[in-house]
Design an enzyme around this catalytic site. Structure first.
Site, PDB file in Angstrom:
ATOM      1  N   GLY A   1       0.830  -1.206   0.000  1.00 29.21           N
ATOM      2  CA  GLY A   1       0.000   0.000   0.000  1.00 29.21           C
ATOM      3  C   GLY A   1       0.858   1.246   0.000  1.00 29.21           C
ATOM      4  O   GLY A   1       2.063   1.185  -0.216  1.00 29.21           O
ATOM      5  N   ASN A   2       0.239   2.375   0.224  1.00 28.75           N
ATOM      6  CA  ASN A   2       0.999   3.616   0.352  1.00 28.75           C
ATOM      7  C   ASN A   2       0.295   4.532   1.342  1.00 28.75           C
ATOM      8  O   ASN A   2      -0.774   4.190   1.856  1.00 28.75           O
ATOM      9  CB  ASN A   2       1.210   4.284  -1.017  1.00 28.75           C
ATOM     10  CG  ASN A   2      -0.099   4.660  -1.661  1.00 28.75           C
ATOM     11  OD1 ASN A   2      -0.827   5.511  -1.174  1.00 28.75           O
ATOM     12  ND2 ASN A   2      -0.424   3.989  -2.762  1.00 28.75           N
ATOM     13  N   ARG A   3       0.864   5.680   1.599  1.00 28.12           N
ATOM     14  CA  ARG A   3       0.383   6.521   2.702  1.00 28.12           C
ATOM     15  C   ARG A   3      -0.727   7.495   2.324  1.00 28.12           C
ATOM     16  O   ARG A   3      -1.095   8.359   3.101  1.00 28.12           O
ATOM     17  CB  ARG A   3       1.557   7.279   3.320  1.00 28.12           C
ATOM     18  CG  ARG A   3       2.482   6.334   4.089  1.00 28.12           C
ATOM     19  CD  ARG A   3       3.639   7.096   4.688  1.00 28.12           C
ATOM     20  NE  ARG A   3       3.181   8.256   5.430  1.00 28.12           N
ATOM     21  CZ  ARG A   3       3.875   9.373   5.572  1.00 28.12           C
ATOM     22  NH1 ARG A   3       5.064   9.478   5.015  1.00 28.12           N
ATOM     23  NH2 ARG A   3       3.393  10.376   6.260  1.00 28.12           N
ATOM     24  N   SER A   4      -1.259   7.366   1.122  1.00 27.76           N
ATOM     25  CA  SER A   4      -2.316   8.307   0.724  1.00 27.76           C
ATOM     26  C   SER A   4      -3.542   8.160   1.632  1.00 27.76           C
ATOM     27  O   SER A   4      -4.009   7.052   1.888  1.00 27.76           O
ATOM     28  CB  SER A   4      -2.724   8.040  -0.728  1.00 27.76           C
ATOM     29  OG  SER A   4      -3.879   8.766  -1.023  1.00 27.76           O
TER      30      SER A   4
ATOM     31  N   ALA B   1      -3.229   7.862  -5.346  1.00 25.35           N
ATOM     32  CA  ALA B   1      -1.839   7.435  -5.367  1.00 25.35           C
ATOM     33  C   ALA B   1      -1.869   5.986  -5.857  1.00 25.35           C
ATOM     34  O   ALA B   1      -2.242   5.077  -5.109  1.00 25.35           O
ATOM     35  CB  ALA B   1      -1.242   7.527  -3.974  1.00 25.35           C
TER      36      ALA B   1
END
Ligand code: C5P
Length: 379
Positions: A100-103, A167
């Site tokens: 995942g990512n931090r968006s 993102a």
């Protein structure tokens, strides 16, 4: 008062589930809808009667969202369809893990709400976030980049603008394990493959806006991406700056447009950033077509004159472009330097429209900037 008001009326019914589902109530609500009232459907849950069912007053957020949408109906995006993406995609590794990512999704949700409040019909395509679902828009939930691409492609076919605030993961695991991967081995290697670039792959006559989250050479990198992805506008931000970027309510962005114009906005709320981006989108949507009134000499000479104040969307005078006619055929032509008229290859269009008379209106729309346009008669 309700009978006397000229204001839009919104009804948020709340009652016992059996009362709500009774056909008398449903018929009355249908009648109100037909008369232009807006109904905010009730939610499901505990009721005053002690039972559980459909009849709870809708969430306040949902009621407020509906009020904003109804008030925005005559906004500067009325009648326009806007697709917004938000959140960070998740690429599965096995049934329980993902990349995942931090968006947080905040920028995308702010974009979608701002577009709704200005009258647009909004489709929000969102990867998982912890944000409440915004009211009065179509919300499509996806997880992976590939799913997002499918949803965006489908929604964009009808859209006037695509705003990609999501993102999107750049890589996804090549193989997704069917069972949970055990932690026995001391190291684990995942093979990753590129995800599709959604912005690049979505084609069509729509305004495309991208976001570039950069940690160095912000403007230069953003400008390169705008070119590569053929965008109309890029909102670039430095994610290393405090109070800007992921998970916060504020953002400091620089807007870079296709024509090279650069505008650095001060630190402001994501909602304000969204409105500034939409101001640009409105301008670009207006600049996508010109309306012309047919004059007697145009019919006589079988030419279309483009007045000088309407030549902005075309390539320079004398430079060729394609013009799609209403029978689907495409001619190559140009605006003559001396006369400001389109005459090359356009005679066939006049021949095909013997009914055309002075005072009729035509519209020329940009299909592909500076390359391809479409000519239609406005009925
Ligand atoms: O190349 P980069 O990921 O920095 O570009 C950012 C922009 O491109 C964002 O608007 C993002 O939503 C979009 N994007 C995309 N498809 C991808 C990756 C990013 O549309 N696979």
């Amino acid at each position: 008062t309700v009978l006397a008001t000229k204001a839009p009326v919104i009804v948020a019914p709340s009652m016992d589930a059996n009362m709500f589902q009774n056909s008398i109530t449903q018929d009355n609500l249908a009648k109100l809808k037909a008369r232009g009232f807006t109904i905010v459907d009730p939610g499901y849950g505990y009721l005053a009667s002690g039972k559980v069912g459909l009849g709870r007053l809708a969430d306040v957020e949902k009621i407020i969202g509906t009020v904003k949408q109804v008030l925005g109906r005559s906004g500067d995006l009325a009648g326009k369809r806007i697709v917004v993406t938000a959140g960070g995609t998740r690429e599965p590794i096995d049934p329980v893990r993902h990349i995942g990512n931090r968006s947080s999704g905040k920028m995308g949700y702010a974009m979608a709400e701002a577009a709704r409040d200005r009258g647009a019909t909004v489709t929000l395509i969102t990867a998982p976030t912890s944000l409440p679902e915004p009211a009065s828009m179509e919300v499509i939930r996806v997880e992976t980049a590939v799913q997002m691409k499918e949803a965006v492609t489908k929604a964009s076919a009808q859209a006037d603008a695509l705003i990609m605030a999501a993102a999107v993961a750049d890589y996804q695991p090549k193989n997704v394990a069917e069972a949970k991967i055990k932690k026995e081995a001391p190291t684990l290697t995942l093979e990753l493959v590129k995800t599709p670039d959604i912005l690049t792959e979505v084609k069509g006559n729509l305004i495309k806006v991208g976001f570039a989250a950069e940690s160095e050479d912000v403007i230069e990198n953003a400008r390169r991406k705008l070119e590569k992805k053929k965008l109309d506008l890029m909102a670039a931000n430095d994610i290393t700056a405090k109070e800007s970027g992921f998970a916060v309510d504020t953002n400091k962005v620089t807007l870079i447009s296709r024509d090279g114009k650069i505008e650095s906005l001060p630190l402001m709320s994501k909602r304000e950033v969204a409105d500034r981006i939409l101001d640009r989108v409105v301008g670009m949507l207006d600049g996508r077509s010109v309306e012309l009134i047919i004059k007697p000499f145009m019919i006589k000479l079988r030419r279309i004159r483009i007045d000088s104040d309407k030549r902005g969307i075309f390539p320079p005078l004398g430079t060729g472009f394609d013009l799609e006619l209403d029978d689907g055929s495409v001619i190559n032509t140009y605006i003559d330097k001396r006369t400001g008229q389109i005459w090359k290859n356009i005679r066939q269009w006049f021949k095909a429209h013997p009914e055309l008379k002075a005072g009729d209106k035509v519209i020329i729309t940009v299909v592909e900037p500076l390359k391809k346009y479409r000519l239609e008669i406005i009925k």
